[in-house]
Design a protein around this motif. Structure first.
Motif, PDB file in Angstrom:
ATOM      1  N   LYS A 120      -2.142   0.760   1.750  1.00 40.61           N
ATOM      2  CA  LYS A 120      -1.067   1.727   0.854  1.00 40.61           C
ATOM      3  C   LYS A 120      -1.190   3.117   1.281  1.00 40.61           C
ATOM      4  O   LYS A 120      -2.117   3.409   1.868  1.00 40.61           O
ATOM      5  CB  LYS A 120      -1.441   1.425  -0.465  1.00 40.61           C
ATOM      6  CG  LYS A 120      -1.214  -0.151  -0.945  1.00 40.61           C
ATOM      7  CD  LYS A 120       0.357  -0.359  -0.966  1.00 40.61           C
ATOM      8  CE  LYS A 120       0.761  -1.706  -1.597  1.00 40.61           C
ATOM      9  NZ  LYS A 120       2.243  -2.129  -1.638  1.00 40.61           N
ATOM     10  N   LEU A 121      -0.469   3.832   0.727  1.00 40.54           N
ATOM     11  CA  LEU A 121      -0.280   5.215   0.885  1.00 40.54           C
ATOM     12  C   LEU A 121      -1.436   5.995   0.793  1.00 40.54           C
ATOM     13  O   LEU A 121      -2.023   6.038  -0.155  1.00 40.54           O
ATOM     14  CB  LEU A 121       0.841   5.921   0.035  1.00 40.54           C
ATOM     15  CG  LEU A 121       0.864   7.429  -0.142  1.00 40.54           C
ATOM     16  CD1 LEU A 121       1.752   7.810   1.261  1.00 40.54           C
ATOM     17  CD2 LEU A 121       2.108   7.784  -1.170  1.00 40.54           C
ATOM     18  N   PRO A 284       1.846   3.722  -5.481  1.00 34.42           N
ATOM     19  CA  PRO A 284       2.673   3.437  -4.258  1.00 34.42           C
ATOM     20  C   PRO A 284       3.782   2.538  -4.470  1.00 34.42           C
ATOM     21  O   PRO A 284       4.932   2.586  -3.593  1.00 34.42           O
ATOM     22  CB  PRO A 284       1.791   2.767  -3.255  1.00 34.42           C
ATOM     23  CG  PRO A 284       0.366   3.236  -3.655  1.00 34.42           C
ATOM     24  CD  PRO A 284       0.406   3.433  -5.112  1.00 34.42           C
ATOM     25  N   GLU A 309       5.620   5.076  -1.818  1.00 35.71           N
ATOM     26  CA  GLU A 309       5.193   4.908  -0.684  1.00 35.71           C
ATOM     27  C   GLU A 309       6.110   5.129   0.431  1.00 35.71           C
ATOM     28  O   GLU A 309       6.190   5.792   1.415  1.00 35.71           O
ATOM     29  CB  GLU A 309       4.648   3.503  -0.510  1.00 35.71           C
ATOM     30  CG  GLU A 309       3.945   3.457   0.931  1.00 35.71           C
ATOM     31  CD  GLU A 309       3.000   2.537   0.920  1.00 35.71           C
ATOM     32  OE1 GLU A 309       1.922   2.477   1.462  1.00 35.71           O
ATOM     33  OE2 GLU A 309       3.261   1.203   0.301  1.00 35.71           O
ATOM     34  N   THR A 313       5.664   8.660   2.573  1.00 32.71           N
ATOM     35  CA  THR A 313       5.218   8.265   4.050  1.00 32.71           C
ATOM     36  C   THR A 313       6.381   8.804   5.009  1.00 32.71           C
ATOM     37  O   THR A 313       5.983   9.434   6.204  1.00 32.71           O
ATOM     38  CB  THR A 313       5.406   6.825   4.230  1.00 32.71           C
ATOM     39  OG1 THR A 313       4.066   6.292   3.358  1.00 32.71           O
ATOM     40  CG2 THR A 313       4.998   6.459   5.727  1.00 32.71           C
TER      41      THR A 313
END
Length: 349
Positions: A120-121, A284, A309, A313
Motif C-alpha cells: 500500500k501507499l 489508501p 492510493e 501514487t
C-alpha cells in the motif's frame, strides 16, 4: 483589492464552547479554501516544546556526513521512507532539480502488516539514522510529533467538514487507517545571484494529497501564488504556527471549488532553512468522490471516483520521474560533448 498572504487564524475556538467564535472560524477557513486553500493556524494543541524538539531532530540529522545519511537512502525501499538526496525531485517543469534534501518518516508499519504485505501507499518500516546524536530520542521525538500532528490534521479535516455543512465526523472513514508522510527538509542557502527562473528550493507546485500542515523555522522562503494578480506572496514564519494548505486530492473532491494552490520555496536569505511538512493522504483504499454541498444546482461532478492510493501514487511517479529524466538528459549531453571533443581532437591529430 490588494492581495495578502495567507491569514493567521486562531484555531482555539474549535476546542471551545463558544459557538459563535467557532462559526466565525469555520467561515474564515471556508473563505480561505474558496480563495487559495492556504491559511495559518495558532491556538492548536501541538506544544511549542515538541515543535522545538522535533526541529532540533531535523538539524541534527542534516548535520551528519553525507555518507551517514546515504546509509538510509530512501531508494533502498519501494515505499518512500528514508533519506532523499539533494536534487532528487523536480516539482516545476523547466527548472533545475530542487535544492533541498529530506528525510521521509511515517507510521511504523511492520513487514507483517497488511499495508506492507499488499504494498500500500508509502507503507513500511521507517529507516532510522544510527549515527545521529541520541538516536533513541530522535526516534521517540519524531514519532511523538508525527502522532501529535496527525491529531491536528484530523481536527482540521473536521473543521473542513463543517465548512461543507456536514457533521465533523464526515471524514472519519478517510482518517481511519490513514497514511501520512512527514518530511524533515533542509534547504542549503542559495547564492543571491542564482537565476530565480531556474533555481528553486522547491519548484512551483501543488501538493498531491488531501491536506498539508507545515512547520517552518525562522528563515523565510515559502511563497504562495496569488492567482488573480499573478503575484508571489511571502508566507512569513510565525513561531508555533502551522501553514495549512489543501492538496490536489481535496480540490478534486471539492469539484475544483476549494483550491489546491501553487507554492514554492526560494531560499535567498543566505541562511540554512529547515521545515517539516506533514502530508495527509488518507486511507489508501478510501474512494474519493465529489463532496456534499459543494456543487451548484444541476452541476455535475467533474471527476470520476478515485482511490487515495491511485491519485497520490501517480503524482509521486510524475515528479520523481521528471528529475530522473533531467539527469539522464544531462548525462546524454555530457556524453555527446565528450564524443565531439574526441572527434575534434582526432581530426586535429
Amino acid at each position: 483589492m490588494t492581495p495578502t498572504a495567507p491569514p493567521v487564524l486562531d484555531f482555539s475556538p474549535f476546542y471551545g464552547s463558544d459557538s459563535e467564535a467557532k462559526a466565525h472560524l469555520v467561515d474564515q477557513i471556508r473563505q480561505c479554501c474558496l480563495y487559495n486553500g492556504f491559511f495559518q493556524v495558532t491556538g492548536h494543541r501541538v506544544s511549542r516544546d515538541l515543535q522545538l524538539r522535533v526541529m532540533n531532530c531535523a538539524k541534527r540529522f542534516f548535520d551528519l556526513p553525507l555518507e551517514e545519511k546515504k546509509r538510509i537512502d530512501k531508494d533502498r525501499t519501494s515505499f518512500h521512507r528514508g533519506y532523499e538526496l539533494l536534487e532528487s525531485q523536480i516539482l516545476e517543469p523547466g527548472t533545475r532539480p530542487d535544492k533541498k534534501e529530506g528525510l521521509y518518516i511515517g507510521e511504523e508499519i511492520p513487514e507483517d502488516h497488511p499495508y506492507f504485505v499488499h504494498k500500500k501507499l508509502n507503507s513500511g518500516p521507517n529507516q532510522w539514522p544510527e549515527a545521529v546524536p541520541d538516536p533513541e530520542e530522535f526516534r521517540r521525538t519524531s514519532m511523538e510529533y508525527y502522532h501529535a500532528v496527525f491529531d491536528l490534521a484530523k481536527d482540521i479535516l473536521a473543521t473542513l467538514a463543517l465548512t461543507l455543512n456536514v457533521e465533523p465526523t464526515f471524514f472519519d472513514p478517510m482518517t481511519n487507517g490513514a497514511v501520512a508522510t512527514m518530511r524533515y527538509l533542509h534547504y542549503p542557502a542559495q547564492p543571491k545571484d542564482d537565476d530565480d527562473k531556474l533555481t528553486r528550493g522547491i519548484g512551483a507546485h501543488t501538493d498531491f494529497g488531501t491536506v498539508t500542515l507545515l512547520l517552518q523555522d525562522e528563515v523565510d522562503g515559502l511563497q504562495v501564488l496569488d492567482v488573480p494578480t499573478g503575484q508571489w506572496l511571502d508566507v512569513k514564519p510565525v513561531p508555533g504556527a502551522y501553514v495549512v494548505n489543501l492538496g490536489d486530492l481535496f480540490m478534486r473532491m471539492a469539484n475544483d471549488k476549494y483550491k489546491s494552490n501553487i507554492h514554492r520555496v526560494i531560499n535567498k536569505s543566505g541562511r540554512e532553512r529547515y521545515s517539516i511538512p506533514w502530508f495527509f493522504s488518507g486511507n489508501p483504499d478510501y474512494v474519493c468522490q465529489c463532496l456534499p454541498n459543494i456543487r451548484e444546482d444541476g452541476e455535475a461532478p467533474k471527476y470520476p471516483p478515485i482511490t487515495v492510493e491511485e491519485m497520490v501514487t501517480a503524482s509521486y511517479n510524475e515528479s520523481y520521474g521528471r528529475a530522473d529524466r533531467y539527469k539522464e538528459d544531462l548525462k546524454m549531453k555530457a556524453s555527446h560533448t565528450e564524443v565531439e571533443m574526441m572527434s575534434t581532437a582526432a581530426v586535429g591529430a
